[in-house]
Design a protein around this motif. Structure first.
Motif, short mmCIF file in Angstrom:
data_model
loop_
_atom_site.label_atom_id
_atom_site.label_comp_id
_atom_site.label_asym_id
_atom_site.label_seq_id
_atom_site.Cartn_x
_atom_site.Cartn_y
_atom_site.Cartn_z
N TYR A 25 0.81 -1.22 0.00
CA TYR A 25 0.00 0.00 0.00
C TYR A 25 0.84 1.27 0.00
O TYR A 25 0.31 2.36 -0.03
CB TYR A 25 -0.93 0.05 1.22
N GLY A 26 2.17 1.12 0.10
CA GLY A 26 3.03 2.29 0.15
C GLY A 26 2.93 3.03 1.46
O GLY A 26 3.25 4.21 1.55
N ARG A 27 2.48 2.33 2.49
CA ARG A 27 2.38 2.90 3.83
C ARG A 27 2.51 1.78 4.85
O ARG A 27 2.26 0.61 4.55
CB ARG A 27 1.08 3.66 4.04
N VAL A 28 2.89 2.15 6.05
CA VAL A 28 3.00 1.20 7.16
C VAL A 28 1.60 0.68 7.50
O VAL A 28 0.63 1.45 7.47
CB VAL A 28 3.65 1.88 8.38
N PRO A 29 1.43 -0.61 7.79
CA PRO A 29 0.11 -1.14 8.12
C PRO A 29 -0.54 -0.40 9.29
O PRO A 29 0.14 0.03 10.22
CB PRO A 29 0.39 -2.60 8.50
N THR A 30 -1.87 -0.28 9.21
CA THR A 30 -2.66 0.39 10.24
C THR A 30 -3.59 -0.61 10.90
O THR A 30 -3.63 -1.78 10.53
CB THR A 30 -3.49 1.53 9.63
N ALA A 31 -4.38 -0.13 11.83
CA ALA A 31 -5.30 -1.00 12.58
C ALA A 31 -6.35 -1.66 11.70
O ALA A 31 -6.94 -2.66 12.10
CB ALA A 31 -5.98 -0.19 13.69
N THR A 32 -6.59 -1.15 10.50
CA THR A 32 -7.59 -1.76 9.61
C THR A 32 -6.97 -2.71 8.60
O THR A 32 -7.68 -3.34 7.83
CB THR A 32 -8.38 -0.68 8.85
N ASP A 33 -5.65 -2.83 8.61
CA ASP A 33 -4.96 -3.70 7.64
C ASP A 33 -4.71 -5.09 8.18
O ASP A 33 -4.45 -5.28 9.37
CB ASP A 33 -3.59 -3.11 7.27
N VAL A 38 7.83 -0.97 14.63
CA VAL A 38 6.73 -0.02 14.84
C VAL A 38 5.84 -0.51 15.97
O VAL A 38 5.74 -1.70 16.23
CB VAL A 38 5.90 0.20 13.56
N ILE A 39 5.22 0.44 16.63
CA ILE A 39 4.25 0.12 17.67
C ILE A 39 2.88 0.41 17.08
O ILE A 39 2.48 1.56 16.96
CB ILE A 39 4.47 0.96 18.93
N THR A 40 2.20 -0.63 16.66
CA THR A 40 0.88 -0.47 16.07
C THR A 40 0.11 -1.76 16.22
O THR A 40 0.69 -2.83 16.40
CB THR A 40 0.98 -0.06 14.58
N THR A 41 -1.18 -1.66 16.16
CA THR A 41 -2.06 -2.81 16.16
C THR A 41 -2.53 -3.02 14.74
O THR A 41 -2.85 -2.06 14.04
CB THR A 41 -3.27 -2.56 17.07
N VAL A 42 -2.57 -4.25 14.28
CA VAL A 42 -3.09 -4.55 12.95
C VAL A 42 -4.31 -5.46 13.11
O VAL A 42 -4.48 -6.13 14.13
CB VAL A 42 -2.04 -5.21 12.04
N ALA A 43 -5.15 -5.48 12.09
CA ALA A 43 -6.38 -6.27 12.15
C ALA A 43 -6.10 -7.77 12.04
O ALA A 43 -6.88 -8.58 12.54
CB ALA A 43 -7.34 -5.83 11.04
N GLY A 44 -5.01 -8.12 11.41
CA GLY A 44 -4.68 -9.54 11.27
C GLY A 44 -3.28 -9.72 10.72
O GLY A 44 -2.65 -8.79 10.22
N SER A 68 9.00 -1.41 27.02
CA SER A 68 9.08 -2.74 26.43
C SER A 68 7.76 -3.46 26.60
O SER A 68 6.88 -3.02 27.32
CB SER A 68 10.21 -3.54 27.08
N PHE A 69 7.63 -4.58 25.91
CA PHE A 69 6.45 -5.41 26.08
C PHE A 69 6.88 -6.85 26.23
O PHE A 69 7.99 -7.22 25.88
CB PHE A 69 5.47 -5.24 24.90
N ASN A 70 5.98 -7.68 26.74
CA ASN A 70 6.32 -9.09 26.90
C ASN A 70 5.19 -10.02 26.53
O ASN A 70 5.20 -11.19 26.87
CB ASN A 70 6.79 -9.37 28.35
N ALA A 71 4.17 -9.50 25.83
CA ALA A 71 3.05 -10.35 25.46
C ALA A 71 2.43 -9.89 24.14
O ALA A 71 2.42 -8.71 23.84
CB ALA A 71 1.98 -10.32 26.55
N PHE A 72 1.97 -10.85 23.37
CA PHE A 72 1.21 -10.56 22.15
C PHE A 72 -0.26 -10.76 22.45
O PHE A 72 -0.63 -11.67 23.16
CB PHE A 72 1.60 -11.52 21.03
N THR A 73 -1.09 -9.89 21.94
CA THR A 73 -2.54 -10.06 22.11
C THR A 73 -3.24 -10.01 20.79
O THR A 73 -2.71 -9.57 19.82
CB THR A 73 -3.13 -8.98 23.03
#
Length: 95
Positions: free
Chosen positions: A38-46, A62-68, A90-95
């Motif tokens: 898409y020529g952009r970093v994935p977003t929460a709807t991607d 990157v620190i972002t949430t993606v849809a899948g 930092s983080f230590n878990a995936f959700t």
């Protein structure tokens, strides 16, 4: 890129995939928009798609949430998740 469209009673859900397309000479960073279809970093709807299109490694800086996230068997690269982000901790878990 509209991948799938599903009708669910009162609304339409659209699924999008932003594919990893990094090529030779790439910095292999998720933060580089040139590495994505898409020529952009994935977003929460991607939905992120890792396929045979690129087997370059991916460093998720990157620190972002993606849809899948879909990592197909044909993707032969390595994915590295940073666990410490400057000024974010930092983080230590995936959700």
């Amino acid at each position: 890129m509209r991948q799938n469209e599903h009708l669910d009673d009162d609304y339409v859900i659209l699924s999008y995939k932003n594919y990893w397309i990094a090529g030779e000479g790439s910095d292999c960073l998720a933060s580089n928009p040139n590495n994505w279809s898409y020529g952009r970093v994935p977003t929460a709807t991607d939905h992120v798609g890792l396929t045979a299109v690129s087997s370059m490694p991916l460093t998720n800086d990157v620190i972002t949430t993606v849809a899948g996230w879909t990592q197909e068997a044909e993707y032969n690269g390595t994915v590295t998740f940073m666990t410490v982000y400057p000024e974010k901790g930092s983080f230590n878990a995936f959700t």
